[in-house]
Design an enzyme around this catalytic site. Structure first.
Site, PDB file in Angstrom:
ATOM      1  N   ASP A  45       2.263  40.287 -33.026  1.00 36.04           N
ATOM      2  CA  ASP A  45       3.684  40.499 -32.737  1.00 36.04           C
ATOM      3  C   ASP A  45       4.252  41.776 -33.352  1.00 36.04           C
ATOM      4  O   ASP A  45       5.236  41.739 -34.111  1.00 36.04           O
ATOM      5  CB  ASP A  45       4.505  39.300 -33.256  1.00 36.04           C
ATOM      6  CG  ASP A  45       3.961  37.967 -32.771  1.00 36.04           C
ATOM      7  OD1 ASP A  45       3.464  37.913 -31.629  1.00 36.04           O
ATOM      8  OD2 ASP A  45       4.029  36.989 -33.540  1.00 36.04           O
ATOM      9  N   GLU A 213       8.435  35.142 -23.239  1.00 38.59           N
ATOM     10  CA  GLU A 213       8.938  35.366 -24.604  1.00 38.59           C
ATOM     11  C   GLU A 213       8.776  36.846 -24.931  1.00 38.59           C
ATOM     12  O   GLU A 213       8.485  37.656 -24.063  1.00 38.59           O
ATOM     13  CB  GLU A 213       8.172  34.500 -25.609  1.00 38.59           C
ATOM     14  CG  GLU A 213       6.672  34.706 -25.580  1.00 38.59           C
ATOM     15  CD  GLU A 213       5.885  33.668 -26.373  1.00 38.59           C
ATOM     16  OE1 GLU A 213       6.451  32.634 -26.776  1.00 38.59           O
ATOM     17  OE2 GLU A 213       4.675  33.897 -26.587  1.00 38.59           O
TER      18      GLU A 213
HETATM   19  O1  FUB Z   1       3.062  34.694 -33.073  1.00 36.71           O
HETATM   20  C1  FUB Z   1       3.751  33.508 -32.767  1.00 36.71           C
HETATM   21  C2  FUB Z   1       4.287  33.575 -31.371  1.00 36.71           C
HETATM   22  O2  FUB Z   1       3.241  33.861 -30.455  1.00 36.71           O
HETATM   23  C3  FUB Z   1       5.295  34.682 -31.143  1.00 36.71           C
HETATM   24  O3  FUB Z   1       6.572  34.383 -31.620  1.00 36.71           O
HETATM   25  C4  FUB Z   1       5.185  34.835 -29.673  1.00 36.71           C
HETATM   26  O4  FUB Z   1       5.784  35.996 -29.183  1.00 36.71           O
HETATM   27  C5  FUB Z   1       3.685  34.794 -29.481  1.00 36.71           C
HETATM   28  O5  FUB Z   1       3.095  36.024 -29.755  1.00 36.71           O
END
Ligand code: FUB
Length: 328
Positions: A45, A213
């Site tokens: 991320d 997301e």
């Molecule tokens: O790393 C945890 C979660 O997985 C993140 O918040 C999302 O964007 C995905 O990468």
């Protein structure tokens, strides 16, 4: 990207108290950029920003072995560079133990972001406040007068729906905007000057196709770009990175397409930033571990077409990182 790089060289290590912790990481003998660019720990991320000291900083979450989905992620590190080759690990900047309102079991420190305003660095992080993590997400805020240390949790942004992956974008006029999302919905809104409260109401970002997301907003030549990961899930190939554009920071958005195909990882999460005249796409893959939940942050150059559309980013791999058998 250069190939055949063999080593990462830890250069400096200082004691913790009062002294900085520095690792010069990822400096290949061949002096070229490499992927993944952090190899001494698992990272995911990446939120990349260029601050006034001229360095590029990456705020990342930290996958922890042995992995249990993303449950055990409980701390953040910051990395910086001034040449895209040699990276400094500034060490841990925040852990779930330092979140007074956080769930008692810890973990779940997911994709963060950071912005600078009027002498303060604001670090935004998603973290649940209860045992039932999926229903209790908050967007926490920690502040510091330094970019990579000294962060103290100030609280969380009140009255938000429980979703993840904050991105804060500050426009040329100084107005800050918060974006976040999950479950197919991306929301955006203005932040007040205190950077800790929404000014008015958050609104749904209209016009995105297949939003999953990882919202990220950047601006180029007066056009706002909202990039994100999608819900693609076929065989071993998972999230793609898509984007949409608008003449306004809160849309409505015009969907533009996919700018990165899936990596070897189940998830992807990207940021786009210009550094020393070159645009870059940051993302993560599973090249070091071969495991979906032990990820590694990467970067590749990103190019625009004349009409402002983004050319497909081609992920590169080098420096001995190899794709291992896929483990879930
Ligand atoms: O790393 C945890 C979660 O997985 C993140 O918040 C999302 O964007 C995905 O990468």
């Amino acid at each position: 990207m250069g190939k055949n790089c063999l080593f990462s060289i830890p250069e400096f290590l200082f004691g913790k108290r009062g002294l900085a912790l520095f690792f010069s990481l990822g400096a290949c003998w061949c002096g070229a950029q490499k992927n993944p660019f952090i190899t001494h720990m698992y990272t995911a991320d990446p939120s990349a920003h260029v601050w006034s000291d001229g360095r590029l900083y990456v705020y990342a979450s930290h996958d922890i072995a042995p992995p249990r989905g993303c449950d055990l992620m409980d701390k953040y590190h910051v990395f910086s560079t001034d040449d895209m080759v040699n990276w400094v690990d500034h060490g841990e900047i925040l852990s779930s133990e330092q979140v007074p309102w956080g769930r008692k079991e810890g973990g779940f420190m997911w994709a963060p972001d950071c912005v600078y305003k009027n002498g303060t660095y604001y670090f935004y992080f998603p973290h649940p406040s209860g045992t039932e993590w999926n229903k209790t997400w908050k967007i926490g805020v920690a502040t510091s007068d330094k970019p990579a240390s000294g962060f103290t949790v100030q609280g969380y942004i009140p009255d938000l729906e429980p979703m993840i992956d904050p991105c804060v974008f500050i426009d040329d006029d100084g107005q800050a905007y918060l974006y976040y999302g999950g479950g197919g919905t991306c929301m955006g809104g203005k932040l007040k000057d205190n950077m800790m409260e929404v000014d008015g109401k958050m609104q749904i970002m209209e016009g995105l196709e297949d939003f999953h997301e990882a919202a990220w907003v950047h601006k180029r030549k007066g056009i706002y770009y909202l990039s994100y990961s999608d819900n693609h899930d076929e065989g071993d190939a998972h999230n793609r990175m898509r984007y949409a554009t608008s003449k306004s920071p809160l849309g409505p958005w015009t969907y533009q397409g996919i700018y990165m195909d899936p990596t070897d990882s189940y998830t992807n999460h990207g940021s786009i930033v210009k550094y020393k005249g070159q645009w870059y796409a940051f993302y993560h893959n599973s090249a070091l571990s071969g495991h979906d939940w032990l990820r590694s942050i990467c970067v590749d150059k990103l190019y625009y077409n004349k009409d402002g559309s983004i050319r497909k980013v081609v992920p590169t791999l080098d420096c001995g990182a190899s794709l291992k058998g896929k483990k879930k």
